[in-house]
Design a protein around this motif. Structure first.
Motif: not given
Length: 585
Positions: A551-567
């Motif tokens: 599961p990821n953060w929803y689109e537009g969430n402030a934390f999503r970029a960090a998760r995408d970069e992490m993965m």
């Protein structure tokens, strides 16, 4: 600390596990500076069932919140008794030590106790007003120094103390606060103004948290920072500030936390602030209005503050407790259940009942993760992914135990599938709803909805988003790092009595027990709602450990970029492809 709303909170799961098993795994020697408790004091005597029950849950809470545990203060004998008890429960269940062969993760800390005879001397045009520690102000230092002395530091009102480029907002624009003391309003610019166009209106962002405001003041080079308390903005009364900031205060050592720190920081009451502004020829209400408008400019108060803050500083160590149920197919991937074990300890200088037992906050959360761990350990099939159960320390001191864990994780963050946090549980009976704090953040909510749909319950947003509860518990350190984190509160629409009863219970708790000695276990609690909440949150973890979703953060969430970069590839594996099945119950 940190604080709660209905304090109807969180977590997942179901049951606690089997009984009459002798603890056998060994462990590394504790690093804490306080003596270890007598082993007999933590030996399990209660016969636990193989599933979540109200009886099992109440036994755990009664023990953890008993006077014997002295309010579970980190670095105290009661704190050591707590971590040994949690370890004993993990051993009984059949978990494995989760920190490189140890049940414990040492969290080095500094214990700082301010001399409460200190005063704030505020001088305005030759008129000096002394504010007393407790009734007028609270003050502490995070420097580790035994004395912080400030003389004639100019006071500057910086509104909400926010520098948010993405919001085109900077309360520090055009003013140099180096060496000065900043005076700050709590919450976000849109809150008091009631302006939905500013930040997120009534819904608090991280910029509204007092922790952020002190961090930002330190980055700007301020000598000290003082927040003006108001009950709606803080979401709690001055009594909570006074009790939380009195007595020993804990922090990570500066060596373990390289972020800049203020020499001193604290709060003043609204009444003290009104007098200060009046003496400076200003109206505090008008300053609230001005600070809530775009383009606000900081206002020097033509006043100075002086204080000599002496403190006793002791190097200590507290401990996170980590137990793991290894996965059968992908043991390197983990779902985390967590809750903080610490509370406010024993206040020796207070008359009468001076033990802050912390039954709801957060013996209930620790009991919840133990119950869930037992349910997973006794349910087949065994999970394919690992489960980590983490009881963290120093939440009340600023989410420090979880901060340390995130910096030194037992499972790498890019292998951490998601986090479910329990920070207090509703003890008022079943509800027709389950509250998702910060609703609209992550796809974990989709999995939770599948569980509550089966229960005939709805997911609701918290009733006071202006309180910023999503930023006030341990999951937030994972969120800042990018790991999807779910934080729930028990519902407010009670089956017996509806919303009126739920809101009345919340008001009563906040007024009479939250962060007070009155937060004690009661046989009058109605725990069928706790069981139902834990079952729903257990179901979320069941889906995650049995499947391969990320599961990821929803689109537009402030934390999503960090998760995408992490993965590593701009998106999490299988993100957004959540299934509705619940796994075994």
């Amino acid at each position: 600390m940190q604080t709660r709303h209905l304090l109807f909170c969180l977590l997942a799961g179901t049951a606690l596990a089997a009984c009459n098993r002798e603890p056998t795994p060994t462990d590394t020697a504790p690093a804490a500076t306080t003596p270890a408790p007598d082993a007999a004091a933590t030996a399990p005597a209660y016969a636990f069932s193989d599933d979540i029950t109200a009886g099992d849950f109440s036994e755990l809470v009664k023990t953890l919140s008993s006077d014997e545990f002295e309010g579970r203060g980190p670095g105290t004998p009661g704190g050591e008794k707590t971590v040994e008890y949690i370890k004993a429960q993990f051993v009984r269940i059949g978990l494995q030590p989760g920190n490189d062969g140890s049940w414990f993760q040492d969290v080095p800390m500094a214990e700082t106790t301010a001399d409460e005879s200190a005063t704030l001397a505020i001088d305005v045009a030759g008129k000096t007003t002394e504010l007393k520690f407790g009734p007028d102000m609270v003050l502490n230092t995070r420097t580790g120094k035994t004395e912080v002395k400030v003389e004639d530091s100019p006071l500057v009102f910086v509104g909400y103390g926010v520098d948010a480029p993405e919001q085109d907002w900077n309360d520090y624009a055009g003013v140099d606060v180096k060496g000065k003391t900043v005076v700050i309003l709590v919450n976000d610019p849109g809150f008091h103004a009631g302006d939905e166009s500013l930040f997120e209106g009534k819904r608090m962002t991280y910029y509204g948290r007092w922790t952020y405001k002190f961090e930002e003041a330190a980055r700007k080079g301020a000598k000290a920072a003082i927040i003006i308390h108001d009950t709606p903005g803080a979401s709690y009364g001055w009594d909570v500030v006074e009790s939380s900031w009195s007595g020993p205060q804990y922090d990570l050592r500066a060596a373990d936390d390289p972020a800049p720190r203020l020499p001193a920081q604290g709060w003043i009451t609204g009444d003290a602030a009104k007098q200060l502004f009046a003496d400076a020829g200003l109206d505090l209400d008008e300053m609230y209005a001005a600070a809530g408008k775009r383009g606000f400019k900081a206002v020097p108060l033509d006043a100075t503050v002086s204080f000599d803050l002496k403190s006793t500083v002791t190097e200590k160590s507290s401990r996170n407790v980590i137990g793991v149920l290894p996965g059968t197919e992908r043991p390197d991937e983990a779902v985390v259940y967590m809750g903080h074990w610490d509370h406010l300890g024993k206040h020796d200088g207070e008359e009468g009942d001076n033990i802050y037992n912390g039954a709801v906050d957060n013996a209930t959360g620790v009991a919840g993760i133990i119950e869930i761990a037992g349910k997973f350990a006794r349910t087949t099939p065994a999970p394919k992914r690992s489960l980590a159960f983490i009881a963290v320390t120093l939440e009340e001191s600023g989410l420090l135990g979880s901060q340390y864990y995130v910096a030194h994780p037992a499972f790498p963050l890019d292998k951490t599938v998601g986090v479910i946090n329990i920070d207090a549980m509703g003890v008022y009976g079943k509800s027709r709803d389950l509250v998702v704090v910060g609703k609209g953040n992550s796809e974990l909510e989709d999995l939770l909805k599948a569980q509550t749909d089966k229960q005939g319950r709805t997911l609701e947003e918290e009733s006071t988003p202006e309180s910023g509860f999503y930023f006030r518990s341990d999951h937030f350190n994972f969120a800042k790092a990018g790991v999807p984190a779910l934080y729930t509160e028990s519902g407010e629409d009670l089956v017996e009595g509806g919303r009126e009863a739920g809101e009345a219970a919340a008001r009563d708790y906040n007024a009479n027990r939250y962060h007070k000695p009155g937060d004690e276990y009661s046989d009058s609690w109605k725990l069928d709602g706790v069981v139902e909440d834990l079952q729903a949150l257990y179901g979320v973890g069941r889906v995650l450990v049995d499947g391969d979703q990320w599961p990821n953060w929803y689109e537009g969430n402030a934390f999503r970029a960090a998760r995408d970069e992490m993965m590593g590839d701009g998106d999490s594996p299988d993100s957004g492809e959540q299934e509705a099945e619940t796994g075994a119950n």
